[in-house]
Every structure is written in structure tokens, then in C-alpha cells.
Scaffold this motif. Structure first.
Motif, PDB file in Angstrom:
ATOM      1  N   VAL A 288      95.251   9.651  -7.976  1.00 56.36           N
ATOM      2  CA  VAL A 288      95.539  10.641  -6.939  1.00 56.36           C
ATOM      3  C   VAL A 288      94.492  11.749  -6.946  1.00 56.36           C
ATOM      4  O   VAL A 288      93.943  12.124  -5.904  1.00 56.36           O
ATOM      5  N   LEU A 289      94.182  12.269  -8.126  1.00 60.42           N
ATOM      6  CA  LEU A 289      93.189  13.340  -8.194  1.00 60.42           C
ATOM      7  C   LEU A 289      91.801  12.843  -7.812  1.00 60.42           C
ATOM      8  O   LEU A 289      91.009  13.588  -7.228  1.00 60.42           O
ATOM      9  N   ARG A 290      91.501  11.596  -8.120  1.00 56.95           N
ATOM     10  CA  ARG A 290      90.199  11.053  -7.747  1.00 56.95           C
ATOM     11  C   ARG A 290      90.032  11.084  -6.220  1.00 56.95           C
ATOM     12  O   ARG A 290      88.998  11.508  -5.699  1.00 56.95           O
ATOM     13  N   VAL A 291      91.070  10.638  -5.514  1.00 60.86           N
ATOM     14  CA  VAL A 291      91.014  10.645  -4.045  1.00 60.86           C
ATOM     15  C   VAL A 291      90.933  12.070  -3.514  1.00 60.86           C
ATOM     16  O   VAL A 291      90.184  12.369  -2.569  1.00 60.86           O
ATOM     17  N   LEU A 292      91.687  12.978  -4.122  1.00 62.69           N
ATOM     18  CA  LEU A 292      91.734  14.340  -3.608  1.00 62.69           C
ATOM     19  C   LEU A 292      90.415  15.085  -3.823  1.00 62.69           C
ATOM     20  O   LEU A 292      89.969  15.822  -2.936  1.00 62.69           O
ATOM     21  N   PHE A 293      89.795  14.920  -4.977  1.00 62.67           N
ATOM     22  CA  PHE A 293      88.512  15.592  -5.192  1.00 62.67           C
ATOM     23  C   PHE A 293      87.447  15.054  -4.234  1.00 62.67           C
ATOM     24  O   PHE A 293      86.620  15.820  -3.721  1.00 62.67           O
TER      25      PHE A 293
END
Length: 417
Positions: A288-293
Motif C-alpha cells: 500500500v505504501l509503495r503505491v502511495l509514495f
């Protein structure tokens, strides 16, 4: 924590509501002063440089308060820590009000801002630690919801501040209202915080943190989580400070349109925090954080290169991209209850460096390449965060100073046929 020692579900739900309130109150207190900064500049006849130095007093207070906050929370508990922090903030707000409205003395204002910053830093760590405890007992991600409450508090308080400024209400009178809010509301919601007796480890023994904060600064995982939070804070803080100015200066838009772009960013970030918890529970922190960053980088590029119209779309994408990094980092720092206070203090100190160093860095770059193009540094910070992301993975078992047998994230778990 054993099932027998766990508090009743109703107690945890009540504590969750109290933490929501704590985040909202903290956001409202922050935005109350921030919304009057232009008035402060006018009242004290400050230049831009003098204003920057004056505001630095609050950042300095936070930087001093954050490293000791873990020790304070461990010895006093979250509830008493927040009460003390609210009182320190209140004294600071009173001093700022007297310094601006009564004495028009910049030194008094800076002393007050120092206390406000110190109280806010300790309050921040205490409420995040309580939020992490509630999240752990609930067994699902709720920390982003707490940070959404902070964002909501800032929006409401900023609108109130704008209205009071338009009505020429003095800064002193406004800040007295903030103090009344802190003194009256804080003791009320603190009654619903979790009891200190709930702070037990999985074996039922009382939590021990004798290793302290110093050892947490030597833990590679804790430092890498701090890097993720630093990048997230920089991604969020850059938009907070510069999006409105960048669109106004870079595209020649009216100042109010720049403020609208900032509002778009803030609304999207709040929505991301409210809606992103299900994704965290289903997909895990890292994907999730990978996509958001990556989304934050895309949004930033649209703001810088997309032109006046696409810049607003970019602000929304950037806001969603910036929504979960900070709260997830706080949750990761508190994965081990026995070391949560120390680690969260370290992570907060690293993360808040972005709020201290970000504005002057962007200002320096803006003088050389323009404010709009200086926003591209967000992309560099996002790359750093992507490299450090494995540190936020949920461990299956933690033992004091070590993290053992890291659990496979949900997206890697085989699905039944």
C-alpha cells in the motif's frame, strides 16, 4: 497480552473515541495559531526573515520535546503526559497572546512559541502511543483514522481562524479561546484513555523499558522506520507550506486559487486516511505504501508540469499519496508494546526533522529554480522512502530489542483454491 488481561471491547471502543478527540484537539490547537500567522506578522511589523526566525522557536521547542517524550510517557502514562503537555501549550498560548496583543514584544512571543512547540511535541507522541495501543487491541488498522481526525481539526480551526481574522478579533482573544478548549476538553477525554494496567506484554508481566531511548537510536529497524516517516512528513509538509505559493507564483494564479489547491490536497489526504485502513488490513503495509509514495510523485509531477488545470488534479493525487506514510510509520514503531514509547519517540524526532528543515530547504531552492520546480525534491524523498519500506513490515514476534520471524505480508500469503 493474554485474553484474560485484555480490557473489554467496550472499553477499547471508548478509548478509540477518546484518541480521535485527542488528535482533533491537537490539530485544532495547531491550526488556530497557524491561521493567525499573517496577523502576527502585521501586528509585530516583521519582515519575512524575522517571521521565519520567530516561528523557528516553536520548531525548536518540538525538537527538544520529542526526544524526551518517550521517557515521559513511559514514566507517567499517556493520559498524564497529555494533560501536562496541554498545560504547557496553554501557558505558551497565553504568552503568545500577551506578547502580540498586549506587549507587542517579539521575545515574549518566541518564548511562548517555544512552550507551544514543546507541549505539542510531547502531546503528539503521547496520543500516537495511545492510538497504537488501541489499534493493537482492536486488531485492525485505525491509526490513519486518528490522523484524519487531526487533519479535520486543522481544517475546522483554520476556517474559524480565518473568520476571526476577517472580523478583526485580536490574536490574544483567539488564543484565550484555544486555552479554554485545551483546559476544559483535555481532562474530559483523558478519562476514557486505557488504564496503565493494560500495558502488559504477551506473558502478562508489566512492560519494562529499562533499555530506554538511547538504545532505540541504535536499532536499524527503528531508524529505517524513521526514514520512512521523515519522507512522509516531507511529502506532506512540502504541500502544506508551498503548494498555494507555487501555483500562485509559478502559474500566475490568484492567491485564493492557490489556497483552493491546498484545500484540494488536504481534503484528498483526509479521505485517503479515512478510506485507506481497509487496504492496509487486506494488502499489508508495504504494497500500500509503495503505491502511495509513487502516487505522491505522480501528483507532484502534475502540479509542476501539468499546467494550471492539471495542477489541481495533481494536488488531489499528491494528497492521497501523502495520506498513510506518517500514521503507518507510527504504528510500525509501536509494534512491540515493550519498546513502543522509546521507538516512537525516536521515529517522531526523525520525522519531525522534515517540518523543521523542509521550509528553509524549499525556500533556498525556490530562490534558485522557482518555488514550483523546487517541489520536485519530493520525488527524491519518495525514492528514499521506497528503499526503506521493508522496515515497516509487521513482525510476527518481537522480543524487547529484537524483531524476530517477520510475518509474510497478506499479499504474499497463498490464497485457498
Amino acid at each position: 497480552m493474554s485474553a484474560a488481561s485484555a480490557p473489554p471491547a467496550a472499553t477499547v471502543r471508548t478509548a478509540r473515541t477518546a484518541v480521535f478527540t485527542a488528535f482533533a484537539i491537537n490539530g485544532a490547537a495547531f491550526a488556530a495559531f497557524a491561521s493567525r500567522v499573517p496577523d502576527l506578522k502585521h501586528e509585530l511589523s516583521l519582515s519575512a526573515g524575522q517571521l521565519g526566525v520567530t516561528l523557528l522557536a516553536a520548531s525548536l521547542g518540538s525538537v527538544i520535546g520529542l526526544p524526551i517524550s518517550g521517557w515521559i510517557v513511559h514514566h507517567l502514562g499517556a493520559a498524564r503526559t497529555l494533560l501536562g503537555a496541554a498545560l504547557v501549550q496553554s501557558v505558551g498560548f497565553v504568552a503568545v497572546g500577551i506578547g502580540v496583543t498586549g506587549l507587542q514584544n517579539r521575545g515574549v512571543v518566541m518564548a511562548g512559541l517555544f512552550l507551544v512547540g514543546m507541549g505539542a511535541g510531547v502531546f503528539d507522541v503521547g496520543m500516537n502511543l495511545e492510538g497504537a495501543s488501541v489499534e493493537r487491541l482492536l486488531g485492525r488498522a485505525v491509526m490513519p483514522h486518528f490522523h484524519a481526525a487531526f487533519s479535520g481539526g486543522t481544517v475546522v480551526s483554520a476556517l474559524i481562524g480565518a473568520g476571526l481574522s476577517a472580523m478583526h478579533v485580536s490574536i490574544g482573544a483567539h488564543l484565550v479561546g484555544v486555552v479554554v478548549m485545551l483546559v476544559v476538553v483535555t481532562p474530559w477525554f483523558l478519562r476514557a484513555f486505557l488504564a496503565r494496567s493494560v500495558e502488559f506484554d504477551e506473558h502478562g508481566s508489566e512492560v519494562k523499558q529499562k533499555a530506554g531511548i538511547a538504545s532505540a537510536w541504535r536499532e536499524p529497524r527503528t531508524l529505517l522506520i524513521g526514514v520512512v516517516v521523515l519522507a512522509a512528513a516531507f511529502t506532506e509538509g512540502t504541500a502544506n507550506d508551498w503548494v498555494a505559493v507555487a501555483l500562485s507564483d509559478g502559474y500566475g494564479l490568484e492567491r485564493w486559487l492557490g489556497v483552493v489547491a491546498f484545500a484540494v490536497f488536504l481534503t484528498a489526504m483526509t479521505a485517503g486516511r479515512l478510506l485507506g485502513t481497509r487496504l492496509l488490513d487486506r494488502r499489508g503495509r508495504i504494497p500500500v505504501l509503495r503505491v502511495l509514495f509513487v502516487s505522491a510523485v505522480v501528483g507532484c509531477l502534475l502540479v509542476v508540469f501539468g499546467g494550471p488545470v492539471l495542477a489541481f488534479v495533481g494536488a488531489a493525487i499528491w494528497g492521497v499519496g501523502a495520506s498513510l506514510g506518517f500514521p503507518v510509520g507510527m504504528s510500525a514503531a509501536a509494534d512491540d508494546p515493550a519498546r513502543a514509547a522509546a521507538r516512537m519517540s525516536v521515529v517522531s524526532t526523525i520525522g519531525y526533522t522534515a517540518f523543521l528543515a523542509g521550509p528553509p530547504l524549499l525556500g533556498f531552492l525556490g530562490d534558485h529554480v522557482g518555488v514550483l520546480h523546487s517541489l520536485l525534491v519530493v520525488g527524491a524523498m519518495a525514492v528514499v522512502a521506497l528503499l526503506a519500506l521493508p522496515a515497516v513490515r509487521k513482525p510476527e514476534k518481537v522480543t524487547g530489542d529484537k524483531v524476530e520471524s517477520e510475518r509474510v505480508e497478506p499479499e504474499q500469503t497463498p490464497r485457498p483454491a
